[in-house]
Design an enzyme around this catalytic site. Sequence first.
Site, PDB file in Angstrom:
ATOM      1  N   ASP A  15      46.057  17.805  67.012  1.00 34.12           N
ATOM      2  CA  ASP A  15      47.131  17.137  66.267  1.00 34.12           C
ATOM      3  C   ASP A  15      48.000  18.193  65.569  1.00 34.12           C
ATOM      4  O   ASP A  15      48.062  18.240  64.359  1.00 34.12           O
ATOM      5  CB  ASP A  15      46.550  16.153  65.246  1.00 34.12           C
ATOM      6  N   HIS A 247      40.554  26.045  59.211  1.00 35.19           N
ATOM      7  CA  HIS A 247      39.751  24.943  59.746  1.00 35.19           C
ATOM      8  C   HIS A 247      39.679  24.982  61.271  1.00 35.19           C
ATOM      9  O   HIS A 247      38.592  25.126  61.863  1.00 35.19           O
ATOM     10  CB  HIS A 247      40.349  23.600  59.307  1.00 35.19           C
TER      11      HIS A 247
END
Length: 323
Positions: A15, A247
């Site tokens: 995403d 992340h």
Amino acid sequence: MEQSASTKKIIIDTDPGIDDAMAILMAFHSPEVDVIGLTTIYGNVPTSLATHNALYLLEVIGREDVPVAHGSAMSLKNVPKLRIADFVHGKDGLGNISFPPPKNKAVDLCAKEFLVKMANMFPGEITVVALGPLTNIALAIEADPMFVKNIKQIVILGGAFFVNGNVNPAAEANILGDPEAADIVFTSGADILVIGINITHQVVLTDKQLMQLEESESAFAKFVCKIAPFYFTYHHEAYDIKGVYLHDPTALAAALDASLFTFASGVVRVQLEGISRGMTIFNNTGKRWGEVSAWCNNPAVKVAVTVDAHRINSMLMERLLKM
């Protein structure tokens, strides 16, 4: 990049997202893997923009030959993503750089169909690196009972194990994006590695390292420097740190070299209701429970509990600086 017979085939479900972009750039300078496709999902941006960003990133990388499959725009409960992280990544997901529309288009297959097709075409060979909510993966599992057997491994960025979440005290963003999908994936029986924010908050790209990237002639480093300022500003203000959490690159690193982590094995379930909706609950005690519960008779997954943050940081820098 020339691929060896031992190179691992990966599909990145993404995403994009500034840290997604870093992970994708890192993957294409990683001899350990051959990226055979990107699938897109809502999260940092809506799915339509995620697909545009994925196509644009492949142009930046010079790999327009890699297919992009457009993913689900809704959760399994047919709910759109209510919280888009434009305050973290910018309204375009890439730091508000106003990039031109991509030249290419997504393939005709949707993400679910693409995942199933590739798993059937290369049984036991493909690792899926899931960097957003797990809707596409859950849909593939529901569509083809053989998917969990055909897929080699699923590396999941998600969950908050032993720490608070990053959306609220209970939940991490990717899992809260579709808790029902996450619970299906965690209990599917696939070979799963889970990288939670308890791990990714230990891996930081510093302000000083961003300056080092700015001084490089590497095209990848220059692109990161173009999109990164918005992400760095958010972290300075939200977390009061002189850097950004890595992340997505950390999850990608688990696909490249799992020895950078240690893992505990156990059943993970996701809370589906109430104030703690989206919480990942990990039974790793080995205790034999006195009554039948939601954790009984479910397959175990491997949850990361320690990380060699320095080596992952060095790996990212090395690959972004590569000419």
